[in-house]
Design an enzyme around this catalytic site. Structure first.
Site, PDB file in Angstrom:
ATOM      1  N   ARG A 177       0.818  -1.217   0.000  1.00 28.70           N
ATOM      2  CA  ARG A 177       0.000   0.000   0.000  1.00 28.70           C
ATOM      3  C   ARG A 177       0.852   1.268   0.000  1.00 28.70           C
ATOM      4  NH1 ARG A 177      -2.162  -3.671  -1.377  1.00 28.70           N
ATOM      5  NH2 ARG A 177      -4.082  -4.653  -0.640  1.00 28.70           N
ATOM      6  N   SER A 227     -11.802  -0.938   1.769  1.00 26.65           N
ATOM      7  CA  SER A 227     -11.057  -1.409   2.940  1.00 26.65           C
ATOM      8  C   SER A 227     -10.533  -0.205   3.720  1.00 26.65           C
ATOM      9  CB  SER A 227      -9.895  -2.295   2.489  1.00 26.65           C
ATOM     10  OG  SER A 227      -9.175  -2.780   3.586  1.00 26.65           O
ATOM     11  N   GLU A 297      -5.976   2.815   5.617  1.00 19.62           N
ATOM     12  CA  GLU A 297      -5.682   2.661   4.195  1.00 19.62           C
ATOM     13  C   GLU A 297      -6.418   3.747   3.415  1.00 19.62           C
ATOM     14  OE1 GLU A 297      -6.946  -0.641   0.917  1.00 19.62           O
ATOM     15  OE2 GLU A 297      -5.750  -1.371   2.604  1.00 19.62           O
TER      16      GLU A 297
END
Length: 307
Positions: A177, A227, A297
């Site tokens: 990420r 998410s 995130e």
């Protein structure tokens, strides 16, 4: 900052007038269906227009914010000052032999489907990722064992000065990420993927399987930001939240999904403030119960609403 009418006149001299919107509501461009207005919302169709906007904003000290398809972002109700550049109109997808070149605003799902249509394997994992190509590269998006760094060849980016820079796979520093795009405040304009010839029935079967798994496990029936948290080392965020008895916990109109604890869904006209308050509560409870820090995130941008 310059007066709004002065900026508008300057922009009209730089770029086509039909790609300029003033005081544009941003909630219509986000999956959470939250967000205030952008002072200026611009939808360039060419890299050269992006460069012109960025250089003008740099010269006049006007803040610039970029938006892809708004799938993993929360925009506060106070909106965004300055210029918002939407990358959605940079949406070309070109296939040649075993390579695909796609504009930043292309949906990564559509790129995955284009690969399938040309019997190329390597992007099946992306068939259920709701983000744009630019966003996928920005955060090295991944799912079901695959990630962008496995198949990207290069990305063409623009920096804060309006210069174009091309980065190879290695130069992108793609990690969980994360990427050099984030670290250096770059914006992806185009990405190229190198794939392998495959078998259509196998590619389709894998995509069907991943789509079914996603639809059965994720709360796609509600607006959400995808998410919410990164995966903490040695744990799964959703499992920690579930084991903290937080599924169904609600702040305002936003709740932790009863279907998948890693998601927060807008069930009743929720606001960005509801999302933020719920995120902080979940982080606090999980920290107290398991001594594990949950890191977001999802990106949160924009100004808080005025009291």
């Amino acid at each position: 900052m310059l007066k709004q009418e002065d900026i508008l006149q300057d922009l009209k001299s730089l770029i086509p007038e039909d790609i300029i919107k003033v005081n544009e509501p941003l909630k219509r461009y986000t999956y959470t269906e939250t967000g205030g207005n952008a002072d200026f919302y611009l939808s360039p169709t060419k890299n050269e227009d992006v460069q012109a906007i960025v250089r003008y904003a740099k010269e006049k000290d006007i803040p610039v914010t970029y938006l892809g398809n708004g799938s993993n972002i929360i925009i506060r109700e106070g909106g965004i000052r300055g210029i918002v550049i939407s990358l959605l109109s940079l949406n070309h997808i070109n296939v040649s032999d075993d390579a695909i070149i796609a504009g930043s605003g292309s949906a990564i799902i559509d790129v995955s489907r284009a690969a399938r249509d040309h019997v190329l394997t390597g992007l099946e994992f992306a068939c259920g990722i709701p983000g744009s190509v630019g966003g996928a590269v920005y955060m090295n998006a991944g799912a079901y064992g695959g990630e962008i760094k496995d198949c990207i060849d290069y990305a063409l980016c623009v920096n804060e000065e309006g210069d174009l820079i091309q980065f190879t796979n290695k130069e992108l520093e793609l990690d969980y990420r994360n990427s050099i795009v984030q670290k250096q405040h770059l914006v992806v304009l185009e990405a190229a993927f190198t794939l392998e010839p495959g078998k259509l029935d196998e590619i389709q079967a894998k995509m069907d399987d991943l789509t079914e798994r996603r639809e059965s496990k994720q709360p796609l029936e509600y607006p959400s930001c995808g998410s919410v948290f990164q995966r903490p080392p040695g744990h799964f965020a959703g499992k920690l939240i579930q084991d903290s008895d937080l599924q169904g916990y609600r702040v305002g109109g936003v709740e932790v999904s009863k279907k998948h604890a890693g998601f927060m869904v807008n069930v009743d006209n929720g606001t960005a403030t509801d999302y933020e308050d719920l995120i902080h509560h979940v982080q606090k409870v999980v920290k107290e119960k398991f001594d594990v820090e949950l890191h977001r995130e999802v990106r949160i941008i924009g100004e808080h609403p005025k009291e």
